[in-house]
Write a protein that holds these residues in place. Structure first.
Motif, PDB file in Angstrom:
ATOM      1  N   THR A  45       0.831  -1.199   0.000  1.00 22.79           N
ATOM      2  CA  THR A  45       0.000   0.000   0.000  1.00 22.79           C
ATOM      3  C   THR A  45       0.864   1.247   0.000  1.00 22.79           C
ATOM      4  O   THR A  45       1.860   1.312   0.709  1.00 22.79           O
ATOM      5  CB  THR A  45      -0.902   0.026   1.254  1.00 22.79           C
ATOM      6  N   VAL A  46       0.482   2.226  -0.813  1.00 23.63           N
ATOM      7  CA  VAL A  46       1.143   3.523  -0.831  1.00 23.63           C
ATOM      8  C   VAL A  46       0.075   4.577  -0.589  1.00 23.63           C
ATOM      9  O   VAL A  46      -0.976   4.556  -1.221  1.00 23.63           O
ATOM     10  CB  VAL A  46       1.833   3.788  -2.194  1.00 23.63           C
ATOM     11  N   THR A  99       4.100   8.958   0.645  1.00 22.08           N
ATOM     12  CA  THR A  99       4.762   9.753  -0.377  1.00 22.08           C
ATOM     13  C   THR A  99       3.897  10.967  -0.728  1.00 22.08           C
ATOM     14  O   THR A  99       2.850  11.184  -0.140  1.00 22.08           O
ATOM     15  CB  THR A  99       5.046   8.861  -1.605  1.00 22.08           C
ATOM     16  N   SER A 107      -0.558   8.966   0.580  1.00 21.69           N
ATOM     17  CA  SER A 107       0.077  10.286   0.576  1.00 21.69           C
ATOM     18  C   SER A 107       0.172  10.847   1.990  1.00 21.69           C
ATOM     19  O   SER A 107      -0.533  10.416   2.902  1.00 21.69           O
ATOM     20  CB  SER A 107      -0.711  11.254  -0.307  1.00 21.69           C
ATOM     21  N   SER A 144       1.950   9.094  -5.268  1.00 22.25           N
ATOM     22  CA  SER A 144       0.909   8.157  -4.860  1.00 22.25           C
ATOM     23  C   SER A 144      -0.095   7.946  -5.988  1.00 22.25           C
ATOM     24  O   SER A 144      -0.474   6.829  -6.303  1.00 22.25           O
ATOM     25  CB  SER A 144       0.198   8.680  -3.606  1.00 22.25           C
ATOM     26  N   TRP A 192       8.561   4.350   3.673  1.00 23.84           N
ATOM     27  CA  TRP A 192       8.558   4.440   2.211  1.00 23.84           C
ATOM     28  C   TRP A 192       7.160   4.257   1.617  1.00 23.84           C
ATOM     29  O   TRP A 192       6.957   4.493   0.444  1.00 23.84           O
ATOM     30  CB  TRP A 192       9.526   3.417   1.608  1.00 23.84           C
ATOM     31  N   ARG A 193       6.200   3.880   2.419  1.00 27.77           N
ATOM     32  CA  ARG A 193       4.827   3.725   1.934  1.00 27.77           C
ATOM     33  C   ARG A 193       4.061   5.043   1.931  1.00 27.77           C
ATOM     34  O   ARG A 193       2.919   5.091   1.493  1.00 27.77           O
ATOM     35  CB  ARG A 193       4.091   2.706   2.788  1.00 27.77           C
ATOM     36  N   ALA A 238       1.524   5.936  -8.829  1.00 25.15           N
ATOM     37  CA  ALA A 238       1.643   4.517  -8.480  1.00 25.15           C
ATOM     38  C   ALA A 238       0.304   3.823  -8.635  1.00 25.15           C
ATOM     39  O   ALA A 238       0.215   2.711  -9.139  1.00 25.15           O
ATOM     40  CB  ALA A 238       2.177   4.371  -7.069  1.00 25.15           C
TER      41      ALA A 238
END
Length: 70
Positions: free
Chosen positions: A19-20, A54, A22, A59, A51-52, A62
């Motif tokens: 998972t990413v 951003t 913001s 985001s 790192w997840r 990705a």
């Protein structure tokens, strides 16, 4: 009562693998600003999967890449 630092770190720690999100997503969840989230992660986030988290642009990019299958 937990602090904002604890709330931010707990939110990042709870993210599932792959998972990413913001800084804005985390900020909205815990009730602070995206800039504060970034500062907390930079100063206190060595033990979480920092790192997840951003910027909104990365985001979004990705997520778009995931939708395209790559």
């Amino acid at each position: 009562m937990t602090s904002t630092v604890d709330d931010v770190l707990a939110a990042v720690e709870a993210l599932p693998a792959g998972t990413v999100v913001s800084y804005s997503d985390v900020a909205q969840l815990v009730g602070t600003s995206p800039r504060r989230v970034g500062t907390i992660i930079a100063c206190e986030g060595q033990e979480v999967d920092w790192w997840r988290v951003t910027t909104v642009l990365v985001s979004t990019s990705a997520a778009a890449a995931d939708l395209r299958g790559g």
